[in-house]
Design a protein around this motif. Structure first.
Motif, PDB file in Angstrom:
ATOM      1  N   PRO A 186       0.739  -1.176  -0.050  1.00 28.96           N
ATOM      2  CA  PRO A 186      -0.016  -0.019   0.033  1.00 28.96           C
ATOM      3  C   PRO A 186       0.786   1.172   0.133  1.00 28.96           C
ATOM      4  O   PRO A 186       1.913   1.480   0.585  1.00 28.96           O
ATOM      5  CB  PRO A 186      -0.817  -0.048   1.225  1.00 28.96           C
ATOM      6  CG  PRO A 186      -0.841  -1.440   1.508  1.00 28.96           C
ATOM      7  CD  PRO A 186       0.392  -2.198   1.197  1.00 28.96           C
ATOM      8  N   ALA A 187       0.285   2.378  -0.721  1.00 33.40           N
ATOM      9  CA  ALA A 187       1.064   3.489  -0.762  1.00 33.40           C
ATOM     10  C   ALA A 187       1.139   4.154   0.741  1.00 33.40           C
ATOM     11  O   ALA A 187       2.269   4.921   0.935  1.00 33.40           O
ATOM     12  CB  ALA A 187       0.318   4.559  -1.752  1.00 33.40           C
ATOM     13  N   ASP A 188       0.199   4.254   1.413  1.00 30.28           N
ATOM     14  CA  ASP A 188       0.418   4.832   2.737  1.00 30.28           C
ATOM     15  C   ASP A 188       1.560   4.105   3.724  1.00 30.28           C
ATOM     16  O   ASP A 188       2.064   4.808   4.376  1.00 30.28           O
ATOM     17  CB  ASP A 188      -1.062   4.697   3.457  1.00 30.28           C
ATOM     18  CG  ASP A 188      -1.560   3.404   3.635  1.00 30.28           C
ATOM     19  OD1 ASP A 188      -1.026   2.365   3.056  1.00 30.28           O
ATOM     20  OD2 ASP A 188      -2.441   3.237   4.469  1.00 30.28           O
ATOM     21  N   GLU A 189       1.716   2.747   3.508  1.00 24.76           N
ATOM     22  CA  GLU A 189       2.906   1.998   4.224  1.00 24.76           C
ATOM     23  C   GLU A 189       4.019   2.340   3.510  1.00 24.76           C
ATOM     24  O   GLU A 189       5.043   2.542   4.166  1.00 24.76           O
ATOM     25  CB  GLU A 189       2.518   0.531   4.084  1.00 24.76           C
ATOM     26  CG  GLU A 189       3.647  -0.411   4.722  1.00 24.76           C
ATOM     27  CD  GLU A 189       3.291  -0.016   6.205  1.00 24.76           C
ATOM     28  OE1 GLU A 189       4.545  -0.076   7.065  1.00 24.76           O
ATOM     29  OE2 GLU A 189       2.400   0.412   6.977  1.00 24.76           O
ATOM     30  N   ILE A 190       4.310   2.405   2.406  1.00 24.46           N
ATOM     31  CA  ILE A 190       5.421   3.049   1.683  1.00 24.46           C
ATOM     32  C   ILE A 190       5.638   4.382   2.215  1.00 24.46           C
ATOM     33  O   ILE A 190       6.865   4.740   2.678  1.00 24.46           O
ATOM     34  CB  ILE A 190       5.207   3.325   0.318  1.00 24.46           C
ATOM     35  CG1 ILE A 190       5.178   1.846  -0.479  1.00 24.46           C
ATOM     36  CG2 ILE A 190       6.499   3.926  -0.253  1.00 24.46           C
ATOM     37  CD1 ILE A 190       4.725   1.996  -2.110  1.00 24.46           C
ATOM     38  N   GLN A 191       4.773   5.236   2.468  1.00 26.98           N
ATOM     39  CA  GLN A 191       4.962   6.551   3.207  1.00 26.98           C
ATOM     40  C   GLN A 191       5.464   6.380   4.513  1.00 26.98           C
ATOM     41  O   GLN A 191       6.472   6.951   4.954  1.00 26.98           O
ATOM     42  CB  GLN A 191       3.761   7.437   3.280  1.00 26.98           C
ATOM     43  CG  GLN A 191       3.872   8.730   3.903  1.00 26.98           C
ATOM     44  CD  GLN A 191       4.356   9.760   3.073  1.00 26.98           C
ATOM     45  OE1 GLN A 191       4.128   9.912   1.751  1.00 26.98           O
ATOM     46  NE2 GLN A 191       5.458  10.328   3.643  1.00 26.98           N
ATOM     47  N   ARG A 192       4.992   5.572   5.298  1.00 27.40           N
ATOM     48  CA  ARG A 192       5.370   5.352   6.782  1.00 27.40           C
ATOM     49  C   ARG A 192       6.653   4.695   6.836  1.00 27.40           C
ATOM     50  O   ARG A 192       7.623   5.160   7.787  1.00 27.40           O
ATOM     51  CB  ARG A 192       4.532   4.554   7.348  1.00 27.40           C
ATOM     52  CG  ARG A 192       3.253   5.217   7.752  1.00 27.40           C
ATOM     53  CD  ARG A 192       2.389   4.030   8.895  1.00 27.40           C
ATOM     54  NE  ARG A 192       1.719   3.041   8.090  1.00 27.40           N
ATOM     55  CZ  ARG A 192       0.596   2.836   7.639  1.00 27.40           C
ATOM     56  NH1 ARG A 192      -0.220   4.088   7.313  1.00 27.40           N
ATOM     57  NH2 ARG A 192       0.223   1.883   6.853  1.00 27.40           N
ATOM     58  N   ARG A 193       7.235   3.879   6.013  1.00 30.19           N
ATOM     59  CA  ARG A 193       8.553   3.357   5.677  1.00 30.19           C
ATOM     60  C   ARG A 193       9.460   4.370   5.335  1.00 30.19           C
ATOM     61  O   ARG A 193      10.586   4.450   6.248  1.00 30.19           O
ATOM     62  CB  ARG A 193       8.708   2.221   4.749  1.00 30.19           C
ATOM     63  CG  ARG A 193       7.689   0.882   5.283  1.00 30.19           C
ATOM     64  CD  ARG A 193       8.315   0.213   6.531  1.00 30.19           C
ATOM     65  NE  ARG A 193       7.139  -0.785   6.965  1.00 30.19           N
ATOM     66  CZ  ARG A 193       7.452  -1.918   6.485  1.00 30.19           C
ATOM     67  NH1 ARG A 193       8.309  -2.371   5.837  1.00 30.19           N
ATOM     68  NH2 ARG A 193       6.561  -3.062   7.014  1.00 30.19           N
ATOM     69  N   LEU A 194       9.238   5.185   4.475  1.00 33.76           N
ATOM     70  CA  LEU A 194      10.078   6.407   4.123  1.00 33.76           C
ATOM     71  C   LEU A 194      10.341   7.238   5.349  1.00 33.76           C
ATOM     72  O   LEU A 194      11.479   7.552   5.549  1.00 33.76           O
ATOM     73  CB  LEU A 194       9.781   7.228   3.019  1.00 33.76           C
ATOM     74  CG  LEU A 194       9.700   6.251   1.397  1.00 33.76           C
ATOM     75  CD1 LEU A 194       8.960   7.234   0.484  1.00 33.76           C
ATOM     76  CD2 LEU A 194      10.950   5.817   1.241  1.00 33.76           C
TER      77      LEU A 194
END
Length: 319
Positions: free
Chosen positions: A255-263
């Motif tokens: 998910p895009a929101d999880e990518i955001q959190r990891r970054l």
């Protein structure tokens, strides 16, 4: 044609973020206008020089080199630069031409010609050139395995000769995929011991003082986040690492929101700029692939600490 479809396709991905040059936008944004390479006219198998460098070692910082425009780049295609490359991308990475094995397949016999073409293309067209890579366990010259006490000397010679030939390289994947179980450079570990990553960066800073030096790894965004942070922290604290490179393969269902959190998490823990160093979406259905790009790409593009994105290929079936 599949090829034309893919080019229009990437325009659709970027439409919500930027204007492509072919559509009237300007991706170059005043990119570095460094002088043309001293490598022009190189023969296809010139012999490396053994002279020592006059470059002085600098303790940390190529941070000033990070003052470049945000880029959206791509790789060479089958060892060549396509004539349409400049229409779509403002950064170039040689897919395999810059790897040690590709250049020095036999000891002290260098074939620079393919890398010359990519480097000179970048300089002639005012786009950023990113070297991939210098120290990597998955692609190194096999003759290294037979060496005993000369490995450290050969690694330094390789880095020195690269930097002398391409002094205006903008970004370098210095160490690639060093996590245990990935592709750590055993030959560098043998030569330099436990601090092999730091030593590789120190040498690259010495001989390529103007370049942005990157620690590059895969699966960091999705699976190996904490393992990478643990490995990267002491190397970053040495002062020689300017940024981290995050290969973005295998994120199709992430998910895009999880990518955001990891970054955000990587930035919080490491506090260095990030580059998306190899992004693709392995979905064969064009509509679904486009949807995934449109969901994920803006996360990378709009993140305040992501400084550039390199897609890994743009011609169907050629990477």
């Amino acid at each position: 044609m599949q090829q034309c479809k893919r080019l229009v396709f990437f325009g659709s991905i970027l439409a919500g973020c930027i204007l492509l040059p072919a559509c009237g936008g300007d991706l170059s944004g005043g990119s570095s206008s460094s002088s043309a390479s001293s490598s022009s006219g190189a023969s296809s198998s010139s012999t490396s020089s053994s002279s020592s460098s006059s470059s002085s070692s600098s303790s940390a910082s190529g941070q000033a080199a990070l003052d470049h425009p945000f880029f959206v780049g791509n790789i060479t295609t089958a060892g060549a630069v396509r004539s349409d490359f400049i229409q779509y991308w403002n950064q170039i990475t040689p897919e395999v031409e810059g790897q040690w094995e590709s250049i020095e397949g036999k000891r002290d016999e260098y074939n620079w010609a393919p890398l010359d073409r990519a480097y000179n293309y970048a300089k002639q067209n005012g786009i950023l050139f990113k070297q991939h890579s210098l120290v990597w366990g998955a692609n190194h010259s096999v003759w290294l395995n037979a060496l005993s006490d000369e490995t450290a000397e050969e690694i330094e010679e390789w880095i020195r000769d690269f930097c002398h030939r391409y002094p205006d390289t903008d970004l370098i994947d210095v160490v690639n995929e060093p996590l245990p179980g990935h592709s750590p450079a055993r030959y560098a570990q043998k030569a330099f011991g436990a601090d092999w990553i730091t030593r590789s960066f120190q040498l690259t800073r010495q001989y390529c003082p103007k370049s942005v030096l990157i620690l590059n790894e895969y699966h960091v965004i999705r699976w190996s986040t904490d393992e990478f942070i643990e490995l990267a922290k002491p190397v970053i604290q040495s002062g020689y690492v300017d940024a981290i490179g995050l290969q973005a393969h295998g994120l199709e269902d992430f998910p895009a929101d999880e990518i955001q959190r990891r970054l955000d998490y990587l930035w919080e823990k490491l506090q260095v700029p990030m580059y998306i160093s190899g992004y693709d979406v392995a979905i064969t259905d064009d509509t679904k692939q486009l949807q995934t790009y449109q969901e994920q790409f803006p996360v990378f593009y709009n993140h305040p600490h992501v400084k550039g994105i390199t897609l890994w290929g743009y011609v169907y079936g050629r990477t």
